[in-house]
Design a protein around this motif. Structure first.
Motif, PDB file in Angstrom:
ATOM      1  N   ASP A  24     -12.211  -5.635   5.742  1.00 48.52           N
ATOM      2  CA  ASP A  24     -12.233  -5.004   7.065  1.00 48.52           C
ATOM      3  C   ASP A  24     -11.037  -4.071   7.267  1.00 48.52           C
ATOM      4  N   VAL A  25      -9.854  -4.517   6.851  1.00 52.16           N
ATOM      5  CA  VAL A  25      -8.647  -3.689   6.980  1.00 52.16           C
ATOM      6  C   VAL A  25      -8.807  -2.399   6.179  1.00 52.16           C
ATOM      7  N   LEU A  26      -9.264  -2.512   4.932  1.00 48.70           N
ATOM      8  CA  LEU A  26      -9.437  -1.320   4.097  1.00 48.70           C
ATOM      9  C   LEU A  26     -10.431  -0.345   4.705  1.00 48.70           C
ATOM     10  N   SER A  27     -11.568  -0.858   5.147  1.00 46.70           N
ATOM     11  CA  SER A  27     -12.604   0.044   5.652  1.00 46.70           C
ATOM     12  C   SER A  27     -12.158   0.755   6.932  1.00 46.70           C
ATOM     13  N   LYS A  28     -11.276   0.143   7.702  1.00 44.96           N
ATOM     14  CA  LYS A  28     -10.745   0.797   8.906  1.00 44.96           C
ATOM     15  C   LYS A  28      -9.627   1.781   8.569  1.00 44.96           C
ATOM     16  N   GLY A  29      -9.035   1.654   7.389  1.00 44.77           N
ATOM     17  CA  GLY A  29      -7.884   2.474   7.039  1.00 44.77           C
ATOM     18  C   GLY A  29      -8.200   3.657   6.153  1.00 44.77           C
ATOM     19  N   ILE A  30      -9.471   3.994   6.017  1.00 45.65           N
ATOM     20  CA  ILE A  30      -9.861   5.060   5.091  1.00 45.65           C
ATOM     21  C   ILE A  30      -9.132   6.364   5.407  1.00 45.65           C
ATOM     22  N   SER A  31      -8.571   6.958   4.366  1.00 46.40           N
ATOM     23  CA  SER A  31      -7.871   8.239   4.471  1.00 46.40           C
ATOM     24  C   SER A  31      -7.785   8.803   3.060  1.00 46.40           C
ATOM     25  N   PRO A  32      -7.524  10.098   2.925  1.00 46.23           N
ATOM     26  CA  PRO A  32      -7.395  10.664   1.568  1.00 46.23           C
ATOM     27  C   PRO A  32      -6.324   9.969   0.731  1.00 46.23           C
ATOM     28  N   GLY A  33      -5.186   9.655   1.338  1.00 44.58           N
ATOM     29  CA  GLY A  33      -4.121   8.984   0.599  1.00 44.58           C
ATOM     30  C   GLY A  33      -4.522   7.601   0.126  1.00 44.58           C
ATOM     31  N   LEU A  34      -5.167   6.835   1.002  1.00 48.23           N
ATOM     32  CA  LEU A  34      -5.615   5.489   0.624  1.00 48.23           C
ATOM     33  C   LEU A  34      -6.634   5.562  -0.499  1.00 48.23           C
ATOM     34  N   ILE A  35      -7.574   6.479  -0.413  1.00 48.90           N
ATOM     35  CA  ILE A  35      -8.594   6.620  -1.454  1.00 48.90           C
ATOM     36  C   ILE A  35      -7.945   6.939  -2.799  1.00 48.90           C
ATOM     37  N   LEU A  36      -6.955   7.837  -2.811  1.00 52.83           N
ATOM     38  CA  LEU A  36      -6.275   8.174  -4.065  1.00 52.83           C
ATOM     39  C   LEU A  36      -5.520   6.976  -4.630  1.00 52.83           C
ATOM     40  N   ILE A  37      -4.866   6.206  -3.773  1.00 52.60           N
ATOM     41  CA  ILE A  37      -4.156   5.013  -4.237  1.00 52.60           C
ATOM     42  C   ILE A  37      -5.133   4.015  -4.841  1.00 52.60           C
ATOM     43  N   LEU A  38      -6.248   3.786  -4.174  1.00 50.37           N
ATOM     44  CA  LEU A  38      -7.229   2.820  -4.674  1.00 50.37           C
ATOM     45  C   LEU A  38      -7.864   3.287  -5.979  1.00 50.37           C
ATOM     46  N   LYS A  39      -8.203   4.558  -6.068  1.00 49.59           N
ATOM     47  CA  LYS A  39      -8.741   5.091  -7.326  1.00 49.59           C
ATOM     48  C   LYS A  39      -7.712   4.960  -8.441  1.00 49.59           C
ATOM     49  N   GLY A  40      -6.472   5.305  -8.130  1.00 48.50           N
ATOM     50  CA  GLY A  40      -5.421   5.218  -9.121  1.00 48.50           C
ATOM     51  C   GLY A  40      -5.206   3.813  -9.637  1.00 48.50           C
ATOM     52  N   MET A  41      -5.371   2.851  -8.764  1.00 46.35           N
ATOM     53  CA  MET A  41      -5.158   1.465  -9.169  1.00 46.35           C
ATOM     54  C   MET A  41      -6.316   0.879  -9.964  1.00 46.35           C
ATOM     55  N   PHE A  42      -7.546   1.237  -9.604  1.00 47.15           N
ATOM     56  CA  PHE A  42      -8.681   0.490 -10.132  1.00 47.15           C
ATOM     57  C   PHE A  42      -9.660   1.269 -11.004  1.00 47.15           C
ATOM     58  N   ARG A  43      -9.635   2.576 -10.966  1.00 51.37           N
ATOM     59  CA  ARG A  43     -10.568   3.318 -11.824  1.00 51.37           C
ATOM     60  C   ARG A  43      -9.991   3.449 -13.220  1.00 51.37           C
ATOM     61  N   THR A  44     -10.819   3.163 -14.209  1.00 50.69           N
ATOM     62  CA  THR A  44     -10.334   3.210 -15.599  1.00 50.69           C
ATOM     63  C   THR A  44     -10.124   4.638 -16.086  1.00 50.69           C
ATOM     64  N   ASP A  45     -10.734   5.624 -15.425  1.00 50.13           N
ATOM     65  CA  ASP A  45     -10.544   7.014 -15.833  1.00 50.13           C
ATOM     66  C   ASP A  45      -9.348   7.665 -15.133  1.00 50.13           C
ATOM     67  N   PHE A  46      -8.623   6.915 -14.350  1.00 49.67           N
ATOM     68  CA  PHE A  46      -7.452   7.413 -13.620  1.00 49.67           C
ATOM     69  C   PHE A  46      -6.244   6.694 -14.202  1.00 49.67           C
ATOM     70  N   VAL A  47      -5.671   7.267 -15.260  1.00 48.03           N
ATOM     71  CA  VAL A  47      -4.574   6.637 -15.990  1.00 48.03           C
ATOM     72  C   VAL A  47      -3.315   7.472 -15.800  1.00 48.03           C
ATOM     73  N   PHE A  48      -2.222   6.808 -15.470  1.00 51.43           N
ATOM     74  CA  PHE A  48      -0.955   7.501 -15.269  1.00 51.43           C
ATOM     75  C   PHE A  48      -0.163   7.501 -16.562  1.00 51.43           C
ATOM     76  N   ASP A  49       0.404   8.653 -16.889  1.00 53.08           N
ATOM     77  CA  ASP A  49       1.239   8.746 -18.078  1.00 53.08           C
ATOM     78  C   ASP A  49       2.621   9.302 -17.730  1.00 53.08           C
ATOM     79  N   VAL A  50       3.050   9.044 -16.521  1.00 53.32           N
ATOM     80  CA  VAL A  50       4.345   9.548 -16.064  1.00 53.32           C
ATOM     81  C   VAL A  50       5.424   8.499 -16.331  1.00 53.32           C
ATOM     82  N   VAL A  51       6.585   8.979 -16.723  1.00 53.58           N
ATOM     83  CA  VAL A  51       7.741   8.105 -16.880  1.00 53.58           C
ATOM     84  C   VAL A  51       8.336   7.881 -15.495  1.00 53.58           C
TER      85      VAL A  51
END
Length: 133
Positions: A24-51
Motif C-alpha cells: 500500500d505504501v509503495l503504490s501510494k508513493g509512485i513517482s519517477p524517482g521511486l520507479i527508477l530505484i525499484l527497477k535498479g534494485m530488482f530488475r536483472t537488466d539494470f546492473v550498476f558498474d559504478v565505483v
C-alpha cells in the motif's frame, strides 16, 4: 491524487509492519524517482558498474541541496547500459552524494548496492504489476 516523495515513501516503508502495508505504501508513493530505484534494485537488466567513491558527508543538520527524488534520476547513467566512462560515472555519483543529506545518500547507495532489506521483489511486484518483468 497526491503522491509521497521518495524519502517519505521509504520512511513509511520502515514503519509498515506487514507486507500488505508495504504494498500500500509503495503504490501510494509512485513517482519517477521511486520507479527508477525499484527497477535498479530488482530488475536483472539494470546492473550498476559504478565505483562507489569517497565523498564528504554533510553536517547531519544540513538538509542537502538535492532530493532523493532528483538523485534517483541519475541511476540509468550509472548502469552498464550507459555509454559514460567509468570515471564520469564515479564523478557524477560523488557530486550527487555530496549534494544530498546523509539519510538520502544512504538510501541511494543502498539502492545501487541492491541492499534495502525492507523490500522484496514480491512486494514490489504486488504494488506495481509488470514493473519488474
Amino acid at each position: 491524487m497526491m503522491h509521497n516523495n521518495v524519502k517519505t515513501t521509504f520512511e513509511n516503508l520502515n514503519n509498515a509492519t506487514t507486507d500488505q502495508e508495504k504494498v500500500d505504501v509503495l503504490s501510494k508513493g509512485i513517482s519517477p524517482g521511486l520507479i527508477l530505484i525499484l527497477k535498479g534494485m530488482f530488475r536483472t537488466d539494470f546492473v550498476f558498474d559504478v565505483v562507489i567513491p569517497e565523498y564528504t558527508k554533510r553536517d547531519p543538520r544540513d538538509t542537502g541541496m538535492q532530493s532523493l527524488e532528483e538523485a534517483a534520476l541519475i541511476l540509468p547513467f550509472l548502469s552498464t547500459t550507459s555509454s559514460m566512462t567509468a570515471e564520469a560515472k564515479t564523478k557524477l555519483l560523488k557530486e550527487t552524494l555530496e549534494r544530498m543529506n546523509n539519510s538520502d545518500s544512504d538510501l541511494l547507495l543502498a539502492a545501487i548496492n541492491k541492499n534495502l532489506p525492507i523490500l522484496t521483489r514480491e512486494i514490489v511486484g504486488q504494488a506495481f504489476p509488470g514493473l519488474l518483468d
